[in-house]
Design an enzyme around this catalytic site. Sequence first.
Site, PDB file in Angstrom:
ATOM      1  CB  SER A 125     -83.735  23.745 -52.010  1.00 23.84           C
ATOM      2  OG  SER A 125     -83.713  24.227 -53.347  1.00 23.84           O
ATOM      3  CG  ASN A 175     -79.540  36.249 -50.777  1.00 20.49           C
ATOM      4  OD1 ASN A 175     -79.893  37.396 -51.037  1.00 20.49           O
ATOM      5  ND2 ASN A 175     -78.793  35.521 -51.608  1.00 20.49           N
ATOM      6  CD1 TRP A 176     -85.218  38.271 -47.445  1.00 23.13           C
ATOM      7  CD2 TRP A 176     -85.245  40.512 -47.260  1.00 23.13           C
ATOM      8  NE1 TRP A 176     -85.602  38.588 -46.159  1.00 23.13           N
ATOM      9  CE2 TRP A 176     -85.625  39.947 -46.018  1.00 23.13           C
ATOM     10  CE3 TRP A 176     -85.193  41.894 -47.385  1.00 23.13           C
ATOM     11  CZ2 TRP A 176     -85.937  40.731 -44.916  1.00 23.13           C
ATOM     12  CZ3 TRP A 176     -85.507  42.680 -46.284  1.00 23.13           C
ATOM     13  CH2 TRP A 176     -85.883  42.105 -45.063  1.00 23.13           C
ATOM     14  CE  LYS A 177     -81.066  33.696 -53.794  1.00 26.35           C
ATOM     15  NZ  LYS A 177     -81.011  32.464 -54.561  1.00 26.35           N
ATOM     16  CD  GLU A 219     -75.988  30.016 -51.037  1.00 29.17           C
ATOM     17  OE1 GLU A 219     -76.988  30.059 -50.338  1.00 29.17           O
ATOM     18  OE2 GLU A 219     -75.774  30.817 -51.972  1.00 29.17           O
ATOM     19  N   GLY A 249     -82.733  31.376 -49.303  1.00 30.84           N
ATOM     20  CA  GLY A 249     -83.289  32.230 -50.346  1.00 30.84           C
ATOM     21  C   GLY A 249     -84.810  32.261 -50.246  1.00 30.84           C
ATOM     22  N   GLY A 250     -85.468  31.471 -51.083  1.00 31.94           N
ATOM     23  CA  GLY A 250     -86.934  31.501 -51.190  1.00 31.94           C
ATOM     24  C   GLY A 250     -87.669  31.478 -49.862  1.00 31.94           C
ATOM     25  CG  HIS A 290     -75.366  34.391 -54.154  1.00 29.85           C
ATOM     26  ND1 HIS A 290     -75.927  33.843 -55.287  1.00 29.85           N
ATOM     27  CD2 HIS A 290     -76.058  33.894 -53.103  1.00 29.85           C
ATOM     28  CE1 HIS A 290     -76.937  33.059 -54.921  1.00 29.85           C
ATOM     29  NE2 HIS A 290     -77.038  33.068 -53.606  1.00 29.85           N
ATOM     30  CD  GLU A 345     -78.962  33.694 -57.307  1.00 27.50           C
ATOM     31  OE1 GLU A 345     -79.196  34.782 -56.741  1.00 27.50           O
ATOM     32  OE2 GLU A 345     -79.549  32.641 -56.994  1.00 27.50           O
TER      33      GLU A 345
HETATM   34  P1  13P Z   1     -82.891  29.020 -52.183  1.00 26.74           P
HETATM   35  O1  13P Z   1     -83.060  28.850 -50.684  1.00 26.74           O
HETATM   36  O2  13P Z   1     -84.053  29.754 -52.804  1.00 26.74           O
HETATM   37  O3  13P Z   1     -82.563  27.738 -52.863  1.00 26.74           O
HETATM   38  O4  13P Z   1     -81.635  30.006 -52.387  1.00 26.74           O
HETATM   39  C1  13P Z   1     -80.438  29.721 -51.749  1.00 26.74           C
HETATM   40  C2  13P Z   1     -79.541  30.875 -51.926  1.00 26.74           C
HETATM   41  O5  13P Z   1     -79.040  31.148 -53.003  1.00 26.74           O
HETATM   42  C3  13P Z   1     -79.268  31.716 -50.751  1.00 26.74           C
HETATM   43  O6  13P Z   1     -78.239  32.613 -50.999  1.00 26.74           O
END
Ligand code: 13P
Length: 254
Positions: free
Chosen positions: A212, A9-11, A167, A233-234, A95, A97
């Site tokens: 993470s 997920n590149w956000k 998550e 994510g990251g 999600h 967020e």
């Molecule tokens: P991180 O891997 O950066 O913690 O993000 C997880 C995430 O929200 C994937 O959708």
Amino acid sequence: MRRPLVAGNWKLNGSGASIEALVKGILTGASELDDVSIVVCAPYVYIPQTADLLKGSEVGLGAQDVSDQSEGAFTGEVSAAMLNEFGCQYVIVGHSERRALFGERDEDTAGKFAATRKQGLIPVLCVGESLEERESGITEAVVGRQLDAVIALEGVEALADAVIAYEPVWAIGTGKTASPQQAQDVHAFIRGRIAALNGDVAEKVQILYGGSVKGSNAAELFAMADIDGGLIGGASLNAQDFLAICQAGHNANH
Ligand code: 13P
């Protein structure tokens, strides 16, 4: 074992140039991991470019959100049919967020889940508790409520062709991963809640862990019985880091 799935997920990250380099980097290693489903979820405007770069590969494409509406006066929204036309196969819905920062409610997420399925796309339904909710001992109540909203609208059978991502909000982008056992406990709870309604669906549904995940902790998470992969994510923004997680999915499958 269910087929492992690792989704990035590149956000709100990337540019045309960085996404080209990232996808090309992922493609250098992805073909050797053909027993893992690998997916990248791009920002809307980069979906056509990412689809072009992925052409001829087995790597799947997803979006990070979708409208619950199919068309009309909904300024700024993007429909599931539009995502379908541009080659998406997956859509992240609910999600944390979106829920926390943009006021998305359980019933909004359920509507997005339904809109995604209606187009034959695969929803990746995100669920998870905040730190405060975990510390108050209501993790299962929160996750159960988030799941039930979708089941109430679409029926439990709809989950057979869907993906669920657990998550925990406190583990997202914090470097603080849930322990494999903490994650497994919630995954088992989710699968159990589905099994109480339909055992076949519970066996089939892929449940990913997100929060993470890195190359260094993916193996121990993916070794747990009810963890079928990760939503990353990251670490999905760097091809080598992302491939290391995909490799852990491959190893868990052997
Ligand atoms: P991180 O891997 O950066 O913690 O993000 C997880 C995430 O929200 C994937 O959708």
